[in-house]
Design a protein around this motif. Structure first.
Motif, PDB file in Angstrom:
ATOM      1  N   ARG A   1      68.575  24.630  35.952  1.00  0.00           N
ATOM      2  CA  ARG A   1      68.948  23.205  35.924  1.00  0.00           C
ATOM      3  C   ARG A   1      70.252  22.972  36.683  1.00  0.00           C
ATOM      4  NH1 ARG A   1      67.112  23.302  29.914  1.00  0.00           N
ATOM      5  NH2 ARG A   1      64.870  23.085  30.256  1.00  0.00           N
TER       6      ARG A   1
ATOM      7  N   ASP B   1      67.750  21.940  44.174  1.00  0.00           N
ATOM      8  CA  ASP B   1      66.280  21.889  44.063  1.00  0.00           C
ATOM      9  C   ASP B   1      65.800  21.793  42.610  1.00  0.00           C
ATOM     10  OD1 ASP B   1      67.102  24.393  43.341  1.00  0.00           O
ATOM     11  OD2 ASP B   1      65.896  25.486  44.825  1.00  0.00           O
TER      12      ASP B   1
ATOM     13  N   VAL C   1      64.211  20.699  39.273  1.00  0.00           N
ATOM     14  CA  VAL C   1      63.169  19.775  38.843  1.00  0.00           C
ATOM     15  C   VAL C   1      63.650  19.158  37.533  1.00  0.00           C
ATOM     16  CG1 VAL C   1      60.787  19.574  38.084  1.00  0.00           C
ATOM     17  CG2 VAL C   1      61.392  21.204  39.899  1.00  0.00           C
TER      18      VAL C   1
ATOM     19  N   LYS D   1      63.075  16.740  34.399  1.00  0.00           N
ATOM     20  CA  LYS D   1      62.187  15.948  33.541  1.00  0.00           C
ATOM     21  C   LYS D   1      62.698  16.037  32.112  1.00  0.00           C
ATOM     22  CE  LYS D   1      58.814  19.565  32.844  1.00  0.00           C
ATOM     23  NZ  LYS D   1      58.285  20.634  33.548  1.00  0.00           N
TER      24      LYS D   1
ATOM     25  N   ARG E   1      59.450  12.461  36.473  1.00  0.00           N
ATOM     26  CA  ARG E   1      60.085  13.685  36.943  1.00  0.00           C
ATOM     27  C   ARG E   1      60.721  13.432  38.312  1.00  0.00           C
ATOM     28  NH1 ARG E   1      57.868  16.720  40.766  1.00  0.00           N
ATOM     29  NH2 ARG E   1      57.799  18.980  40.650  1.00  0.00           N
TER      30      ARG E   1
ATOM     31  N   ILE F   1      63.217  15.355  41.600  1.00  0.00           N
ATOM     32  CA  ILE F   1      63.900  16.528  42.126  1.00  0.00           C
ATOM     33  C   ILE F   1      65.260  16.030  42.582  1.00  0.00           C
ATOM     34  CG2 ILE F   1      63.907  18.274  43.966  1.00  0.00           C
ATOM     35  CD1 ILE F   1      60.792  18.118  43.780  1.00  0.00           C
TER      36      ILE F   1
END
Ligand SMILES: N=C(N)NCCCC[C@H](N)C(=O)O
Ligand SMILES: O=C(O)CCC(=O)C(=O)O
Ligand SMILES: [Fe+2]
Length: 361
Positions: free
Chosen positions: A210, A324, A326, A328, A345, A347
């Motif tokens: 993260r 990078d 992701v 959510k 979601r 990026i």
């Protein structure tokens, strides 16, 4: 959802260096940092049970309240030397007072990866030119590092030759705020650890994939005083920076000590001044944290208006997710908010690049 707050909470973060977690807080007491009795409250940040430490708990509670009510808070006792904090503003101020041709030597463009100088009115918010000039900087992105995702921001930063200390001051500043150097290395990370606990997660919720390899953005900003901007008749507004939210995780603003200009919107739609408090950073939550927390914490709208006759400078530092990452809603946040994803979601790098491209048409 931001509440009807009338002032921005003050959180006191004491960084004792090394692996010690610096959280403790006492809201609305600007002198708290000088209180010699705070040291017993210090707690170990590498301890997975740090959330049970009473001192940590107290700070975490304050952070939770601040993030829920305002999405904004002041951080005091952060351990970054006052002289460096002031120096960063001073060299910025010197640079912006150079002739325009000098500033154009480090002009920002698509070719520089959107790094460098932008003139007054070049940044656009909600269709209106902002009455500020700035130097935009980003963590270095090597060619091909993130494939197509990172292409727009590939490159390294453009530093002015003048003043000659510019580069070294900024490098030290960035190192201390991102956490690369010595005993102050964990300021932003530790605030994020406190926020992770405040949400009800594990301390390192914002580590690893993260934000364990955090991206960063820095904007050195100058806002002309009222009389300066009156001359430029083609500019429609006198809003230094239009209402927006920040894009990533956590923003740390180093603002001019004397000129109130930053305003934060509360639930009733009133603009609340984030008045300068010397020795503090004004911190706020970005869009990615809103998604990860499934809206438990929101990225609050804010704007800048310099109504004073004096030129105002600020240095905004954005501590961000991995480029990078992701993003959510975190499962445990979802559980607390009705079990449904409230946001799509994202990026992080994609969100950032989309914003950068629209900011400059
Ligand atoms: N990285 C940040 N937060 N930059 C803020 C720049 C000003 C707002 C921008 N034009 C916008 O519309 O978002
Ligand atoms: O200048 C300030 O006080 C805040 C600037 C800001 O909000 C931004 O650049 O995102
Ligand atoms: Fe902002």
């Amino acid at each position: 959802m931001a509440s009807d707050f009338k002032s921005i909470p003050i959180i006191v973060v004491i960084d004792f260096g090394s692996d010690i977690s610096p959280f403790l807080a006492k809201s609305n007491d600007p002198n708290m940092g000088e209180d010699p009795d705070i040291s017993p409250l210090l707690a170990k940040s590498n301890d997975p049970n740090m959330g049970e430490d009473p001192g940590v708990c107290q700070v975490v509670k304050q952070l939770d309240q601040a993030c829920k009510e305002a999405g904004f808070f002041y951080v005091k006792g952060h351990g970054i030397p006052d002289s460096l904090v002031k120096n960063a503003r001073d060299v910025t101020n010197l640079f912006f007072h150079h002739p325009y041709e000098e500033k154009l030597k480090i002009k920002m463009s698509e070719a520089t990866g959107f790094r460098g100088y932008q003139r007054i009115g070049e940044n656009v918010t909600k269709g209106k030119p902002d009455i500020h000039e700035a130097i935009d900087c980003y963590k270095e992105v090597m060619p091909g590092m993130y494939g197509d995702l990172g292409k727009a921001l590939e490159g390294s930063n453009k530093w002015p030759d003048n003043p000659s200390s510019f580069n070294s001051v900024m490098e030290e500043y960035i190192n201390l705020l991102t956490g690369m150097v010595s005993r102050l290395r964990y300021l932003s990370r530790n605030i994020m650890r406190g926020i992770a606990l405040a949400l009800g997660g594990l301390p390192d919720e914002f580590g690893g994939e993260r934000a364990g390899d955090p991206f960063w953005v820095m904007r050195l900003i100058g806002y002309p005083g009222v009389s300066d901007s009156k001359g430029s008749a083609m500019l429609e507004n006198d809003i230094g920076c239009g209402a927006h939210t920040d894009y990533g995780l956590l923003t740390l603003v180093n603002q001019d000590d004397e000129i109130p200009a930053l305003q934060v919107k509360n639930r009733s739609g009133e603009w609340i001044w984030a008045v300068p408090i010397p020795g503090t950073f004004v911190c706020n939550i970005g869009d990615m944290l809103k998604i990860w927390s499934n809206g438990l914490y929101e990225s609050t709208l804010h704007q800048v208006i310099n109504n004073s006759p004096k030129y105002r400078v600020s240095v905004a530092f954005f501590y961000e997710p991995n480029f990078d990452a992701v993003v959510k809603p975190l499962e445990f946040c979802k559980q607390k908010t009705g079990g449904i994803d409230k946001f799509e979601r994202a990026i992080y790098g994609e969100h950032l690049v989309r914003k950068v491209l629209t900011n400059f048409g």
